[in-house]
Motif scaffolding. Structure first.
Motif, PDB file in Angstrom:
ATOM      1  N   ILE A  30      54.897  85.525 -32.003  1.00 30.83           N
ATOM      2  CA  ILE A  30      55.878  85.097 -32.992  1.00 30.83           C
ATOM      3  C   ILE A  30      57.027  86.100 -32.949  1.00 30.83           C
ATOM      4  O   ILE A  30      56.821  87.303 -33.105  1.00 30.83           O
ATOM      5  CB  ILE A  30      55.273  84.986 -34.397  1.00 30.83           C
ATOM      6  N   ILE A  31      58.226  85.575 -32.723  1.00 34.22           N
ATOM      7  CA  ILE A  31      59.411  86.388 -32.524  1.00 34.22           C
ATOM      8  C   ILE A  31      60.393  86.160 -33.669  1.00 34.22           C
ATOM      9  O   ILE A  31      60.680  85.019 -34.022  1.00 34.22           O
ATOM     10  CB  ILE A  31      60.111  86.030 -31.187  1.00 34.22           C
ATOM     11  N   ASN A  32      60.913  87.252 -34.244  1.00 34.60           N
ATOM     12  CA  ASN A  32      61.967  87.167 -35.239  1.00 34.60           C
ATOM     13  C   ASN A  32      63.290  87.081 -34.485  1.00 34.60           C
ATOM     14  O   ASN A  32      63.630  87.979 -33.717  1.00 34.60           O
ATOM     15  CB  ASN A  32      61.948  88.398 -36.152  1.00 34.60           C
ATOM     16  N   ILE A  33      64.014  85.992 -34.709  1.00 31.82           N
ATOM     17  CA  ILE A  33      65.282  85.771 -34.016  1.00 31.82           C
ATOM     18  C   ILE A  33      66.456  85.681 -34.983  1.00 31.82           C
ATOM     19  O   ILE A  33      67.525  85.195 -34.614  1.00 31.82           O
ATOM     20  CB  ILE A  33      65.220  84.510 -33.133  1.00 31.82           C
ATOM     21  N   GLN A  34      66.254  86.146 -36.211  1.00 33.97           N
ATOM     22  CA  GLN A  34      67.343  86.062 -37.189  1.00 33.97           C
ATOM     23  C   GLN A  34      68.567  86.825 -36.708  1.00 33.97           C
ATOM     24  O   GLN A  34      69.690  86.383 -36.903  1.00 33.97           O
ATOM     25  CB  GLN A  34      66.891  86.570 -38.550  1.00 33.97           C
TER      26      GLN A  34
END
Length: 135
Positions: A30-34
């Motif tokens: 799960i990658i945070n791309i904000q």
């Protein structure tokens, strides 16, 4: 507050903040791309197979997990994904698609239609032989 829109976890501002990825032998990431200039790993979940494809529907990630078949993961808390269900009798799962309580899995030379209304115990409701897949 966050909400799921089209499989993306959205922040209050309406910007996609995380995305789950199928990462082969590493399973689910799960990658945070904000902040697109600086994506960050939020969490991972090592699945028993080789994660080849993923489809996200609201809080659920459905993985075509190679010889482990279909794996269903609750990603409602992106920092702590939890495997909830699995259907391993399909063969070598290579592709998955989901809409509502139905999933379609391509495994080996067959297409399987599944009822996934009970995420902990998905059930095959139909099968079609489709021959060998071509890349």
């Amino acid at each position: 507050m966050t909400a799921y829109v089209g499989g993306w976890l959205m922040s209050d501002a309406g910007v996609a903040s995380t995305t789950p990825l199928a990462d082969g032998e590493a399973g689910l990431k799960i990658i945070n791309i904000q902040n697109p200039e600086s994506p960050q790993l939020v969490a991972s979940l090592d699945t028993a197979g080789i994660a080849q494809d993923i489809k996200v529907d609201r809080q659920w990630a459905y993985l075509a997990d190679g010889t482990r078949g279909l794996v269903i993961v609750d990603v409602s808390d992106p920092a702590a994904p939890v495997q909830k269900g699995e259907l391993g009798s399909l063969g070598d799962a290579q592709g998955v698609d989901v809409e509502g309580n139905r999933a379609v899995v391509i495994a080996g030379s067959s297409l399987f239609v599944l009822n996934v209304s009970n995420r902990t115990a998905p059930v095959v409701v139909g099968t079609l032989g489709i021959g060998d897949l071509k890349d």
